[in-house]
Write a protein that holds these residues in place. Structure first.
Motif, PDB file in Angstrom:
ATOM      1  N   LEU A  58       1.088  -1.033   0.073  1.00  0.00           N
ATOM      2  CA  LEU A  58       0.138  -0.345  -0.070  1.00  0.00           C
ATOM      3  C   LEU A  58       0.894   1.176   0.109  1.00  0.00           C
ATOM      4  CD1 LEU A  58      -2.458   1.868   0.313  1.00  0.00           C
ATOM      5  CD2 LEU A  58      -1.907   0.902   2.905  1.00  0.00           C
ATOM      6  N   PHE A  59       1.884   0.824   0.921  1.00  0.00           N
ATOM      7  CA  PHE A  59       2.966   2.587   0.868  1.00  0.00           C
ATOM      8  C   PHE A  59       3.641   2.458  -0.128  1.00  0.00           C
ATOM      9  CE2 PHE A  59       1.465   2.933   4.917  1.00  0.00           C
ATOM     10  CZ  PHE A  59       0.925   4.725   5.435  1.00  0.00           C
ATOM     11  N   HIS A  60       4.074   1.591  -0.933  1.00  0.00           N
ATOM     12  CA  HIS A  60       4.849   1.831  -2.020  1.00  0.00           C
ATOM     13  C   HIS A  60       3.889   2.496  -2.931  1.00  0.00           C
ATOM     14  CE1 HIS A  60       8.617  -0.668  -1.246  1.00  0.00           C
ATOM     15  NE2 HIS A  60       7.897  -1.599  -1.286  1.00  0.00           N
ATOM     16  N   GLU A  61       2.885   1.558  -3.270  1.00  0.00           N
ATOM     17  CA  GLU A  61       2.089   2.145  -4.127  1.00  0.00           C
ATOM     18  C   GLU A  61       1.578   3.757  -3.640  1.00  0.00           C
ATOM     19  OE1 GLU A  61      -0.221   2.419  -7.602  1.00  0.00           O
ATOM     20  OE2 GLU A  61       0.786   1.338  -7.096  1.00  0.00           O
ATOM     21  N   VAL A  62       1.626   4.114  -2.201  1.00  0.00           N
ATOM     22  CA  VAL A  62       1.069   5.573  -2.107  1.00  0.00           C
ATOM     23  C   VAL A  62       2.522   6.603  -2.698  1.00  0.00           C
ATOM     24  CG1 VAL A  62       0.694   7.427  -0.305  1.00  0.00           C
ATOM     25  CG2 VAL A  62      -0.902   5.012  -0.436  1.00  0.00           C
ATOM     26  N   ALA A  63       3.331   6.303  -2.223  1.00  0.00           N
ATOM     27  CA  ALA A  63       4.645   6.002  -2.295  1.00  0.00           C
ATOM     28  C   ALA A  63       4.745   7.054  -4.560  1.00  0.00           C
ATOM     29  CB  ALA A  63       5.935   5.844  -1.837  1.00  0.00           C
ATOM     30  N   GLN A  64       4.371   6.367  -4.847  1.00  0.00           N
ATOM     31  CA  GLN A  64       5.149   6.524  -6.449  1.00  0.00           C
ATOM     32  C   GLN A  64       3.716   7.042  -6.849  1.00  0.00           C
ATOM     33  OE1 GLN A  64       3.986   2.601  -8.064  1.00  0.00           O
ATOM     34  NE2 GLN A  64       6.315   1.374  -7.835  1.00  0.00           N
ATOM     35  N   ALA A  65       2.834   7.928  -6.200  1.00  0.00           N
ATOM     36  CA  ALA A  65       1.651   9.330  -6.595  1.00  0.00           C
ATOM     37  C   ALA A  65       3.144  10.179  -5.870  1.00  0.00           C
ATOM     38  CB  ALA A  65       0.759   8.937  -5.522  1.00  0.00           C
ATOM     39  N   ARG A  66       3.893  10.261  -5.579  1.00  0.00           N
ATOM     40  CA  ARG A  66       4.264  11.483  -5.335  1.00  0.00           C
ATOM     41  C   ARG A  66       3.703  12.440  -4.654  1.00  0.00           C
ATOM     42  NH1 ARG A  66      10.116  11.191  -6.212  1.00  0.00           N
ATOM     43  NH2 ARG A  66       9.916   9.137  -7.926  1.00  0.00           N
ATOM     44  N   SER A  67       2.685  12.238  -3.524  1.00  0.00           N
ATOM     45  CA  SER A  67       1.922  13.340  -3.596  1.00  0.00           C
ATOM     46  C   SER A  67       1.332  13.037  -1.323  1.00  0.00           C
ATOM     47  CB  SER A  67       0.237  12.768  -3.886  1.00  0.00           C
ATOM     48  OG  SER A  67      -0.289  13.643  -2.593  1.00  0.00           O
ATOM     49  N   ASN A  68       1.897  14.617  -1.186  1.00  0.00           N
ATOM     50  CA  ASN A  68       2.746  14.440   0.536  1.00  0.00           C
ATOM     51  C   ASN A  68       0.562  14.043   0.998  1.00  0.00           C
ATOM     52  OD1 ASN A  68       5.437  15.057   0.445  1.00  0.00           O
ATOM     53  ND2 ASN A  68       5.275  16.396   0.361  1.00  0.00           N
ATOM     54  N   GLU A  69       0.242  15.015   0.129  1.00  0.00           N
ATOM     55  CA  GLU A  69      -1.379  14.583   0.504  1.00  0.00           C
ATOM     56  C   GLU A  69      -2.165  13.703   0.627  1.00  0.00           C
ATOM     57  OE1 GLU A  69      -5.702  16.727  -0.274  1.00  0.00           O
ATOM     58  OE2 GLU A  69      -4.146  17.029  -2.035  1.00  0.00           O
ATOM     59  N   PHE A 103       0.122  10.695   1.440  1.00  0.00           N
ATOM     60  CA  PHE A 103       0.493  10.033   1.819  1.00  0.00           C
ATOM     61  C   PHE A 103       0.106  10.531   3.390  1.00  0.00           C
ATOM     62  CE2 PHE A 103       4.456   8.742   4.359  1.00  0.00           C
ATOM     63  CZ  PHE A 103       5.140   7.948   3.640  1.00  0.00           C
ATOM     64  N   THR A 104       0.279  11.705   3.574  1.00  0.00           N
ATOM     65  CA  THR A 104      -0.738  11.889   5.370  1.00  0.00           C
ATOM     66  C   THR A 104      -1.864  10.972   5.356  1.00  0.00           C
ATOM     67  OG1 THR A 104       0.647  13.687   4.968  1.00  0.00           O
ATOM     68  CG2 THR A 104      -1.058  13.836   6.689  1.00  0.00           C
ATOM     69  N   LEU A 105      -2.660  11.244   5.159  1.00  0.00           N
ATOM     70  CA  LEU A 105      -4.327  10.546   4.357  1.00  0.00           C
ATOM     71  C   LEU A 105      -4.269   8.870   4.757  1.00  0.00           C
ATOM     72  CD1 LEU A 105      -6.072  12.626   1.146  1.00  0.00           C
ATOM     73  CD2 LEU A 105      -6.774  12.496   4.337  1.00  0.00           C
ATOM     74  N   THR A 106      -2.497   8.169   3.823  1.00  0.00           N
ATOM     75  CA  THR A 106      -3.196   7.218   4.652  1.00  0.00           C
ATOM     76  C   THR A 106      -2.245   6.600   5.881  1.00  0.00           C
ATOM     77  OG1 THR A 106      -3.117   7.032   1.550  1.00  0.00           O
ATOM     78  CG2 THR A 106      -2.050   5.020   2.923  1.00  0.00           C
ATOM     79  N   VAL A 107      -1.100   7.293   5.833  1.00  0.00           N
ATOM     80  CA  VAL A 107      -0.721   7.502   7.597  1.00  0.00           C
ATOM     81  C   VAL A 107      -1.850   7.688   8.708  1.00  0.00           C
ATOM     82  CG1 VAL A 107       0.855   8.674   9.823  1.00  0.00           C
ATOM     83  CG2 VAL A 107       1.178   8.186   7.440  1.00  0.00           C
ATOM     84  N   LEU A 108      -2.827   8.716   8.635  1.00  0.00           N
ATOM     85  CA  LEU A 108      -3.591   8.726   9.696  1.00  0.00           C
ATOM     86  C   LEU A 108      -5.087   7.833   9.318  1.00  0.00           C
ATOM     87  CD1 LEU A 108      -4.396  12.887   8.996  1.00  0.00           C
ATOM     88  CD2 LEU A 108      -3.531  11.751  10.959  1.00  0.00           C
ATOM     89  N   LEU A 109      -4.923   7.006   7.820  1.00  0.00           N
ATOM     90  CA  LEU A 109      -6.113   5.949   7.987  1.00  0.00           C
ATOM     91  C   LEU A 109      -5.582   4.887   8.366  1.00  0.00           C
ATOM     92  CD1 LEU A 109      -8.700   5.022   7.341  1.00  0.00           C
ATOM     93  CD2 LEU A 109      -7.422   4.406   5.059  1.00  0.00           C
ATOM     94  N   VAL A 110      -4.871   4.864   8.584  1.00  0.00           N
ATOM     95  CA  VAL A 110      -4.030   3.241   8.986  1.00  0.00           C
ATOM     96  C   VAL A 110      -3.681   3.676  10.566  1.00  0.00           C
ATOM     97  CG1 VAL A 110      -2.009   1.959   9.086  1.00  0.00           C
ATOM     98  CG2 VAL A 110      -2.678   2.756   6.899  1.00  0.00           C
TER      99      VAL A 110
END
Length: 657
Positions: free
Chosen positions: A202-213, A215-222
């Motif tokens: 999941l985080f590999h996929e999110v990191a490839q999007a190169r979006s800080n927003e 990435f932060t949303l995903t961290v909060l969700l988890v």
């Protein structure tokens, strides 16, 4: 609700600013806000329950960040300190303090909560203070961190136990406790499996999007999803946050996750401390102030004695043991979490809870002072023993430096220090490196490198390294405070000795020069200089002219390269010593105050602003003369701190200071 939130935010901004100015922990400011606004004082925010659910997420995120730092290899390396010293400290202090509370009339559940809360110390205050004092890798610092790590882990079962104490009695507690731990193990296994199989992709996929927003949303969700899962199983929200941190701590995104979550953690944790302050009933504290002082003195003295005795086992050094005990003697933020939970679950009697809360608050107020002066306090309590880094360390350093003369002392043996050592070795110049990372020192020594464990910021270590016989000192630290400490000691003992200093950028250049640095190498500016040199060479600019540029830039302390247009880059205010100087362009309209005036008449230098260039009619004139008269449409390039730049712009445009 909005009225109360605005009141809380306003009071928090004022209080935290004031406590920062006084060099006191912000947590005390939040507690003061809660006390002042709570029902027992002004009553401006009367209902604690309205903000408590939001405040609980502060503890969730705190445990989440602790989970991120949870490292099995680290625990294995520090197993004696963490599980031996730390486990014994928590068990003994909880038991003795709990029995004392029980003997004074508290029930069994209340005594358990009080003992557990008072046994804990402040991880946030102690680690921050030790880091600032460059003592985090000292012997007493490493022991204190190991104990704190176990205390943080011990909070998890206590958070499970307290709600059970409020619902069950007698044999039912043991049965409910066992069931809770089974549910906790099941939740842990499920979350760990999800983390292993799903989170990394999941985080590999999110990191490839190169979006800080994103990435932060995903961290909060988890983090919040794990807390919700834990809550569904009948456990605490904070336990779920801790498990989420463990899961994400095994990924390569750990440091980025910690940086993203920190603002949410700090703000919500501040709100949690505000709610704790609101729980404090000043009338009860005033009626029992002697009891509060007795609890403070009693539990701090008991923790001091227990930790000192445990740290002395195995004939360990008494001075180091006492410094460890002094650092850990006070209360901590997790004590508030346990007491708050105990009060909300009706496990604690209100009066006993208020007295214990007040005692923890008062103890935390003195923790920064005790940590800052731990060496002097320990010296006053224990007359014998070695210093924190010990005469053993000094003897080892002195033994390796005994045969050296006209050598170079390298302070800090990271990548930069090791590269400097390689060049010295090529030239046959003797050197001795000092470093505080024991693993790095062990590996380098095994490879035959001339490096010893020791803190260069201590005069005794520098003297043992042969400072009086040295030819030069090279400082490669990332920490500017540590660099200043070493410069002070070197200049005090050897004023003429050349000292070469490495720094990240130009923020500390002037401070290092004033402290006596002979030469300073700012990495960012040197990289810019080298890049420009290669570019000019490829553009067929004569080498003599390029070398002259390089020589002039270095001779003028990089003035040509200092300052740039920052744009929208984020500055970490906690790591910056001050707002760093930067460039800023101001365009003068026809009716601006500065039009028609000479630069010297504006006296911009009096407010710390330099005019580096004036652009007029498409032509840029660097370093304008003081008698330059400004015209409408001129663009002034200013160099100063953001605050001074704002003041200069107001004056240039409207004549306002």
């Amino acid at each position: 609700m909005l009225d109360e939130v605005l009141i809380l935010l306003t009071a928090s901004v004022v209080a935290v600013t004031a406590f920062r100015r006084l060099r006191l922990p912000p947590v005390l400011g939040y507690l003061a806000v809660g006390v002042a606004l709570g029902p027992s004082a002004t009553g401006l925010v009367g209902d604690v329950e309205e903000v408590r659910p939001l405040a609980e997420f502060g503890v969730v995120f705190l445990l989440f960040t602790i989970g991120l730092e949870f490292s099995l290899p680290q625990l294995r390396a520090m197993r004696w300190t963490v599980f031996g010293l730390g486990g014994a400290q928590v068990a003994l202090c909880t038991g003795v303090l709990g029995l004392t509370a029980w003997a004074l009339g508290a029930g069994g559940g209340a005594a358990t909560v009080i003992g557990g809360a008072l046994a804990l110390s402040s991880t946030a205050i102690i680690i921050k203070q030790l880091t600032e004092q460059v003592e985090i890798h000292s012997r007493h610092g490493r022991r204190a961190v190991g104990v704190l790590l176990f205390q943080d882990l011990a909070v998890v079962p206590l958070l499970i136990l307290i709600p059970l104490l409020g619902r069950e009695t007698g044999d039912g507690i043991a049965l409910a406790m066992g069931a809770a731990f089974v549910r906790g193990a099941l939740v842990f296994a499920i979350l760990l499996a999800i983390g292993h199989w799903a989170l990394r992709p999941l985080f590999h996929e999110v990191a490839q999007a190169r979006s800080n927003e994103l990435f932060t949303l995903t961290v909060l969700l988890v983090a919040l999803l794990a807390a919700w899962t834990s809550h569904l199983a009948g456990l605490s929200l904070a336990l779920g946050g801790f498990l989420a941190g463990i899961m994400l701590g095994e990924t390569e995104y750990r440091h980025q996750i910690e940086a993203d979550i920190r603002p949410f953690r700090d703000v919500l944790l501040g709100l949690f401390f505000v709610t704790v302050g609101m729980l404090l009933d000043l009338s009860v504290v005033a009626d029992h102030w002697l009891g509060v002082l007795a609890v403070v003195a009693g539990f701090m003295a008991l923790k001091l004695g227990v930790i000192y005795g445990l740290a002395r086992l195995g004939r360990n050094d008494p001075r180091v043991a006492m410094r460890t005990a002094v650092i850990l003697a006070g209360g901590g933020e997790f004590g508030f979490a346990l007491l708050s939970l105990g009060l909300s679950q009706a496990v604690l009697d209100p009066v006993a809870g208020q007295i214990t809360l007040a005692a923890v608050v008062l103890s935390m107020a003195v923790v920064p002072v005790m940590v800052r002066h731990n060496e002097h306090i320990a010296h006053g309590l224990v007359d014998t023993g070695e210093s924190s880094h010990g005469s053993v360390t000094e003897r080892q350093v002195a033994a390796h430096a005994a045969a050296l003369t006209d050598h170079v002392i390298i302070a800090g043996y990271g990548r930069t220090g090791q590269n400097v050592a390689r060049f010295l070795e090529e030239e046959g110049i003797p050197y001795l490196a000092l470093d505080l990372d024991p693993a790095r020192v062990r590996e380098a020594q095994a490879a035959g490198e001339r490096v010893q464990f020791g803190d260069s910021a201590r005069q005794e270590i520098l003297a043992a390294a042969g400072l009086e016989r040295a030819r030069m000192v090279v400082l490669t630290y990332n920490d500017p405070t540590a660099t200043l400490n070493v410069l002070e000691h070197v200049r005090g003992r050897h004023p003429q000795l050349p000292v070469v200093v490495r720094t990240r950028d130009d923020v500390w250049l002037e401070r290092f020069h004033r402290a006596g640095a002979t030469a300073i190498v700012p990495e960012v500016l040197e990289a810019s200089l080298m890049l420009a040199t290669h570019a000019l060479t490829l553009l067929d600019i004569p080498l003599t002219r390029i070398f002259r540029y390089v020589r002039d830039v270095r001779a003028n302390r990089y003035q040509m390269l200092r300052g740039y247009f920052h744009g929208e880059e984020r500055v970490d205010l906690e790591k910056a010593d001050r707002f760093r100087e930067q460039l800023h362009a101001v365009t003068l309209p026809e009716r601006a105050y500065g039009v028609g005036k000479r630069l010297e008449d504006l006296r911009l230098e009096e407010i710390g602003v330099n005019v580096t260039a004036v652009r007029r009619g498409g032509i840029r004139g660097p370093q304008p003369e003081p008698d330059t008269r400004l015209r409408g449409g001129d663009v002034l390039v200013l160099y100063a701190t953001p605050e001074n730049l704002e003041q200069a712009e107001r004056m240039l445009l409207g004549g306002l200071k």
